[in-house]
Design a protein around this motif. Structure first.
Motif, PDB file in Angstrom:
ATOM      1  N   MET A  65       0.812  -1.219   0.000  1.00 55.65           N
ATOM      2  CA  MET A  65       0.000   0.000   0.000  1.00 55.65           C
ATOM      3  C   MET A  65       0.846   1.269   0.000  1.00 55.65           C
ATOM      4  N   SER A  66       2.138   1.149   0.195  1.00 52.42           N
ATOM      5  CA  SER A  66       2.952   2.331   0.491  1.00 52.42           C
ATOM      6  C   SER A  66       3.445   3.061  -0.747  1.00 52.42           C
ATOM      7  N   GLY A  67       3.256   2.469  -1.922  1.00 49.41           N
ATOM      8  CA  GLY A  67       3.791   3.094  -3.133  1.00 49.41           C
ATOM      9  C   GLY A  67       5.152   2.536  -3.519  1.00 49.41           C
ATOM     10  N   SER A  68       5.679   1.609  -2.719  1.00 46.18           N
ATOM     11  CA  SER A  68       7.012   1.051  -2.998  1.00 46.18           C
ATOM     12  C   SER A  68       6.953  -0.233  -3.824  1.00 46.18           C
ATOM     13  N   HIS A  69       5.835  -0.453  -4.539  1.00 43.75           N
ATOM     14  CA  HIS A  69       5.672  -1.756  -5.202  1.00 43.75           C
ATOM     15  C   HIS A  69       6.734  -2.048  -6.262  1.00 43.75           C
ATOM     16  N   LEU A  70       7.197  -1.011  -6.970  1.00 44.34           N
ATOM     17  CA  LEU A  70       8.175  -1.296  -8.037  1.00 44.34           C
ATOM     18  C   LEU A  70       9.515  -1.784  -7.480  1.00 44.34           C
ATOM     19  N   PRO A  71      10.165  -1.028  -6.579  1.00 45.00           N
ATOM     20  CA  PRO A  71      11.434  -1.551  -6.047  1.00 45.00           C
ATOM     21  C   PRO A  71      11.266  -2.885  -5.319  1.00 45.00           C
ATOM     22  N   ILE A  72      10.158  -3.057  -4.606  1.00 42.82           N
ATOM     23  CA  ILE A  72       9.960  -4.325  -3.880  1.00 42.82           C
ATOM     24  C   ILE A  72       9.839  -5.484  -4.862  1.00 42.82           C
ATOM     25  N   CYS A  73       9.069  -5.276  -5.928  1.00 42.30           N
ATOM     26  CA  CYS A  73       8.848  -6.381  -6.867  1.00 42.30           C
ATOM     27  C   CYS A  73      10.100  -6.704  -7.684  1.00 42.30           C
ATOM     28  N   GLU A  74      10.896  -5.694  -7.962  1.00 47.50           N
ATOM     29  CA  GLU A  74      12.157  -5.966  -8.672  1.00 47.50           C
ATOM     30  C   GLU A  74      13.038  -6.886  -7.823  1.00 47.50           C
ATOM     31  N   LYS A  75      13.116  -6.559  -6.558  1.00 51.65           N
ATOM     32  CA  LYS A  75      13.932  -7.367  -5.657  1.00 51.65           C
ATOM     33  C   LYS A  75      13.341  -8.771  -5.503  1.00 51.65           C
ATOM     34  N   MET A  76      12.024  -8.806  -5.405  1.00 52.56           N
ATOM     35  CA  MET A  76      11.311 -10.076  -5.222  1.00 52.56           C
ATOM     36  C   MET A  76      11.588 -11.019  -6.394  1.00 52.56           C
ATOM     37  N   LYS A  77      11.545 -10.456  -7.600  1.00 51.13           N
ATOM     38  CA  LYS A  77      11.751 -11.270  -8.806  1.00 51.13           C
ATOM     39  C   LYS A  77      13.112 -11.965  -8.737  1.00 51.13           C
ATOM     40  N   ALA A  78      14.133 -11.178  -8.376  1.00 47.63           N
ATOM     41  CA  ALA A  78      15.481 -11.745  -8.304  1.00 47.63           C
ATOM     42  C   ALA A  78      15.533 -12.863  -7.264  1.00 47.63           C
ATOM     43  N   ARG A  79      14.931 -12.632  -6.108  1.00 49.70           N
ATOM     44  CA  ARG A  79      14.981 -13.635  -5.036  1.00 49.70           C
ATOM     45  C   ARG A  79      14.183 -14.890  -5.384  1.00 49.70           C
ATOM     46  N   LEU A  80      13.031 -14.685  -6.039  1.00 48.33           N
ATOM     47  CA  LEU A  80      12.221 -15.847  -6.425  1.00 48.33           C
ATOM     48  C   LEU A  80      12.998 -16.724  -7.399  1.00 48.33           C
ATOM     49  N   ALA A  98      -2.846   2.362 -12.003  1.00 46.50           N
ATOM     50  CA  ALA A  98      -3.036   1.634 -13.256  1.00 46.50           C
ATOM     51  C   ALA A  98      -1.797   1.740 -14.143  1.00 46.50           C
ATOM     52  N   ALA A  99      -1.137   2.896 -14.066  1.00 44.96           N
ATOM     53  CA  ALA A  99       0.026   3.125 -14.926  1.00 44.96           C
ATOM     54  C   ALA A  99       1.177   2.166 -14.622  1.00 44.96           C
ATOM     55  N   ASP A 100       1.181   1.586 -13.428  1.00 46.08           N
ATOM     56  CA  ASP A 100       2.297   0.698 -13.054  1.00 46.08           C
ATOM     57  C   ASP A 100       2.017  -0.785 -13.330  1.00 46.08           C
ATOM     58  N   ARG A 101       0.808  -1.076 -13.761  1.00 44.15           N
ATOM     59  CA  ARG A 101       0.445  -2.472 -14.010  1.00 44.15           C
ATOM     60  C   ARG A 101       1.391  -3.166 -14.984  1.00 44.15           C
ATOM     61  N   GLU A 102       1.580  -2.493 -16.129  1.00 41.54           N
ATOM     62  CA  GLU A 102       2.404  -3.118 -17.166  1.00 41.54           C
ATOM     63  C   GLU A 102       3.824  -3.313 -16.689  1.00 41.54           C
ATOM     64  N   THR A 103       4.330  -2.301 -15.966  1.00 39.47           N
ATOM     65  CA  THR A 103       5.695  -2.409 -15.452  1.00 39.47           C
ATOM     66  C   THR A 103       5.805  -3.618 -14.528  1.00 39.47           C
TER      67      THR A 103
ATOM     68  N   GLU B 454     -10.849   4.629 -17.559  1.00 40.52           N
ATOM     69  CA  GLU B 454      -9.620   3.884 -17.789  1.00 40.52           C
ATOM     70  C   GLU B 454      -8.804   3.958 -16.512  1.00 40.52           C
ATOM     71  N   ALA B 455      -8.060   5.022 -16.378  1.00 39.46           N
ATOM     72  CA  ALA B 455      -7.372   5.298 -15.118  1.00 39.46           C
ATOM     73  C   ALA B 455      -7.762   6.711 -14.747  1.00 39.46           C
ATOM     74  N   PRO B 456      -8.247   6.906 -13.528  1.00 41.16           N
ATOM     75  CA  PRO B 456      -8.643   8.245 -13.134  1.00 41.16           C
ATOM     76  C   PRO B 456      -7.479   9.230 -13.293  1.00 41.16           C
ATOM     77  N   ASP B 457      -7.831  10.420 -13.676  1.00 42.50           N
ATOM     78  CA  ASP B 457      -6.827  11.416 -14.009  1.00 42.50           C
ATOM     79  C   ASP B 457      -6.448  12.193 -12.754  1.00 42.50           C
ATOM     80  N   VAL B 458      -5.534  11.639 -11.982  1.00 42.97           N
ATOM     81  CA  VAL B 458      -5.111  12.301 -10.755  1.00 42.97           C
ATOM     82  C   VAL B 458      -3.611  12.544 -10.808  1.00 42.97           C
ATOM     83  N   ALA B 459      -3.233  13.756 -10.481  1.00 37.96           N
ATOM     84  CA  ALA B 459      -1.800  14.049 -10.431  1.00 37.96           C
ATOM     85  C   ALA B 459      -1.203  13.348  -9.221  1.00 37.96           C
ATOM     86  N   MET B 460      -0.114  12.630  -9.424  1.00 39.00           N
ATOM     87  CA  MET B 460       0.511  11.924  -8.313  1.00 39.00           C
ATOM     88  C   MET B 460       1.521  12.836  -7.635  1.00 39.00           C
TER      89      MET B 460
END
Lengths: 131, 539
Positions: A65-80, A98-103, B454-460
């Motif tokens: 929930m903290s917004g740290s999902h990208l660095p955590i998941c990168e590390k997780m992938k390596a460890r897995l 939503a913008a981070d889903r693909e990443t 799609e994705a709500p338009d919120v500035a992060m």
């Protein structure tokens, strides 16, 4: 049924203490008939991978929930991968824009379930992928 | 209206989250049947149902105090200055997770988290920078810190002393409510017993040295955010507050010397009338508890002072602009409840920490309420409403019943240590989430009136990795420049003092942070003595 139940580990990586979502999902997955292990708060990625191996789970879920999902998941992938668990179904839930889903998927996450995802969607996804 | 008249029209059943069924129409008979109007009294008089001051907002409107803080002390300082320049009358400091959990920015456990959800604080130097030029005797400052509260409070007091302020002039609050951290929010560090002892130290120290400062803000808020219903929110908070009082009393302090400085932090979302009744009932019940259970002689010892804020739990990711409207209703409920301080989660807070614009909209929402809508004109304007008075009586009864359940489970300390309260709250969260998914509870934009978004338009809010890196350099520089021997000596005293339950740790910790010992160093020493908490997992 007689079949072996699907085993799922839900992990809470990092320092974030917002565990309502993780606990609610644990309850929903238990009600859906899965065997669920919950790590509790403040686990390192290594702790979670160790527990996944020890508990011999089929699915590994992270709640972030903290917004740290990208660095955590990168590390997780390596460890897995190091632990030979790269083939396990890996899902991530929480406050994921939503913008981070693909990443996340590019890193190797199999399913991303943002806050508010209906339980059925998660259950069906796991059933479909593991069986 | 007679039953005959209302029966002609079909009505739906309504039950509040607290389990109270709502009638179509209320009359004086309902008030009488629920316990009557005997407990209403006058504002400013025991049991304070109508408010803790006789004149309430006519003399002093509620304080507006948005939760803020991110990145480094320098960035946070800028946001503080901005909020003050826009008319905010208090500061509510957000710390990053490493600080909250007692890790320094260079600790491996802090990786990726430095400055992310709040301000990174390693040493007194960070506090000096964050509060540079801010008059600490004029503004009220709330520190949102729990597991590491005693260290950050020591830093704040050391800072005030260093800048020449008399500690007795400081007003503000430390959250410092560890028992609720085990239930929700999760920034615990030590096991339950030593954690309560540390809170006792802060209560005793403040009673002597910082008498206008609230050493603890007991939080129903996060328990509700974790899924509790409004009755559980109040009941668990009162049980927790009583546990701190029992501890302080056991150390020989007089109830009337500190009880009125305990403050509360509660949550607002959901049914407006249920919220108002919750607070009116809560004020009355808390006054009775402090007098009858804890033996206060001074009736003002039992005043329930609170921050009641619009909670994130009510906000949605879907159609985020709707959250601005929700915030306004929550603010209205808060003002109608007679809160002392208000804060609102901002409309983007379901995604991110608030941008400057979002924080400003929240502040303006509260200002519009104060300046334009008339809620500050008269005290407790909903008093005498058949519905509100009936609900107030009902809520009080249910809170008392809920508190008895905790007693039956062995008391709040045992109930939390064994995971009973956590399981109750997460079960309630699960039931509420199922009700939303099944459409039994309605949420606009979520399970009704949806839009294809799609994705709500919120500035992060931008997270600046480079700023976090600056914090490492800053910490390294301070460690290199400080008097290492003085730090070692001060930490040794902390270690020694921690071993003796009868001694207050605050002076030793103040000495250590004044020598620029880090948060992680002080907490590390305490962990060696106390150990760390082992989370009970019950479902």
């Amino acid at each position: 049924m007689g079949e072996k139940k699907i085993r799922i580990l839900i992990g809470k990586p990092g320092l974030d203490g917002h565990d309502q979502g993780a606990k609610v999902v644990v309850r929903a997955l238990m009600d859906a008939g899965f065997d669920v292990v919950y790590t509790g708060l403040r686990q390192s990625v290594d702790d979670i991978v160790d527990l996944a191996r020890k508990e011999d789970v089929d699915v590994i879920g992270l709640s972030i929930m903290s917004g740290s999902h990208l660095p955590i998941c990168e590390k997780m992938k390596a460890r897995l991968d190091e632990a030979g668990l790269g083939n396990k179904l890996w899902i991530v839930g929480g406050n994921i824009p939503a913008a981070d889903r693909e990443t996340l998927c590019a890193i190797g996450v199999d399913g991303v379930f943002a806050t508010g995802t209906p339980f059925d969607e998660i259950v069906n996804f796991i059933d479909g992928k593991v069986n | 209206m007679s039953d005959k008249k209302t029966k002609k029209f079909p009505t739906r059943d309504v039950t509040l989250e607290s389990g109270i069924p709502v009638k179509v129409v209320y009359t004086k008979d309902d008030v009488d049947a629920s316990g009557g109007e005997g407990g209403i009294g006058q504002p400013g008089d025991y049991p304070f149902t109508r408010g803790i001051h006789p004149t309430m907002y006519r003399s002093r409107p509620f304080t507006m105090r948005q939760y803020s803080g991110f990145g480094t002390a320098a960035e946070t300082h800028e946001r503080f200055k901005y909020l003050i320049s826009q008319g905010q009358t208090g500061l509510n400091v957000a710390f990053d997770l490493p600080t909250q959990c007692g890790f320094d920015s260079d600790d491996p456990m802090a990786e990726g988290e430095v400055g992310r959800v709040g301000m990174a604080v390693d040493t007194l130097a960070d506090m000096e920078e964050a509060f540079d030029g801010i008059d600490l005797d004029k503004i009220t400052v709330s520190l949102t810190i729990n597991g590491a509260a005693i260290v950050l409070m020591a830093m704040y007091f050391a800072l005030a002393r260093k800048r020449g302020f008399d500690l007795s002039t400081l007003r503000g609050t430390a959250q410092n409510d560890i028992l609720k951290e085990y239930v929700g929010r999760g920034t615990w560090v030590f096991p339950v017993e030593p954690s309560i002892k540390l809170i006792g130290d802060t209560i005793l120290f403040c009673a002597e040295e910082v008498p206008k400062y609230s050493p603890v803000s007991i939080c129903g808020y996060h328990i509700r955010e974790s899924g509790a219903n409004p009755v559980q929110e109040m009941a668990y908070a009162f049980c927790i507050a009583s546990a701190y009082i029992d501890h302080a009393l056991a150390r020989g302090i007089d109830i009337d010397s500190f009880a009125s400085r305990l403050s509360f932090n509660f949550d607002i979302y959901g049914n407006l009338f249920e919220q108002v009744a919750k607070f009116r009932a809560g004020r009355r019940l808390w006054a009775k508890i402090v007098k009858e259970t804890h033996g206060a002689k001074n009736p003002r010892s039992g005043v329930l002072r609170m921050i009641a804020g619009g909670g994130g739990g009510g906000l949605t990711i879907e159609q985020p602009e709707n959250n601005i409207v929700r915030g306004a209703y929550y603010a209205l409920a808060s003002a109608l409840s007679g809160t002392q301080t208000m804060a609102l989660c901002s409309y983007d807070e379901a995604f991110t920490i608030p941008t400057e614009k979002a924080a400003l909209i929240s502040l303006r929402t509260m200002q519009i309420l104060q300046e334009e809508v008339g809620v500050c004109d008269t005290v407790d304007p909903l008093a005498g409403s058949y519905y509100v008075e009936t609900l107030t009586n009902e809520m009080e009864k249910r809170i008392v019943e809920q508190m008895k359940k905790v007693d039956a489970a062995g008391g709040i300390v045992k109930a939390i240590s064994e995971g009973y309260v956590q399981a109750e709250v997460s079960r309630q969260a699960y039931e509420q989430e199922k009700a939303l998914q099944e459409g039994k509870a309605r949420k606009v934009g979520v399970n009704c009136f949806r839009l294809d978004e799609e994705a709500p338009d919120v500035a992060m809010h931008p997270f600046r990795e480079a700023e976090a890196r600056k914090q490492f350099d800053r910490l390294a520089k301070i460690k290199a420049e400080r008097d290492g021997a003085a730090v070692d000596a001060a930490l040794a005293t902390v270690r020694e003092t921690a071993g003796d339950k009868s001694v207050n740790l605050m002076p030793a910790i103040m000495d250590a942070v004044q020598a620029y010992a880090t948060v992680g160093e002080v907490m590390g020493v305490l962990k060696e003595v106390y150990g760390t908490y082992d989370e009970p997992l019950r479902f």
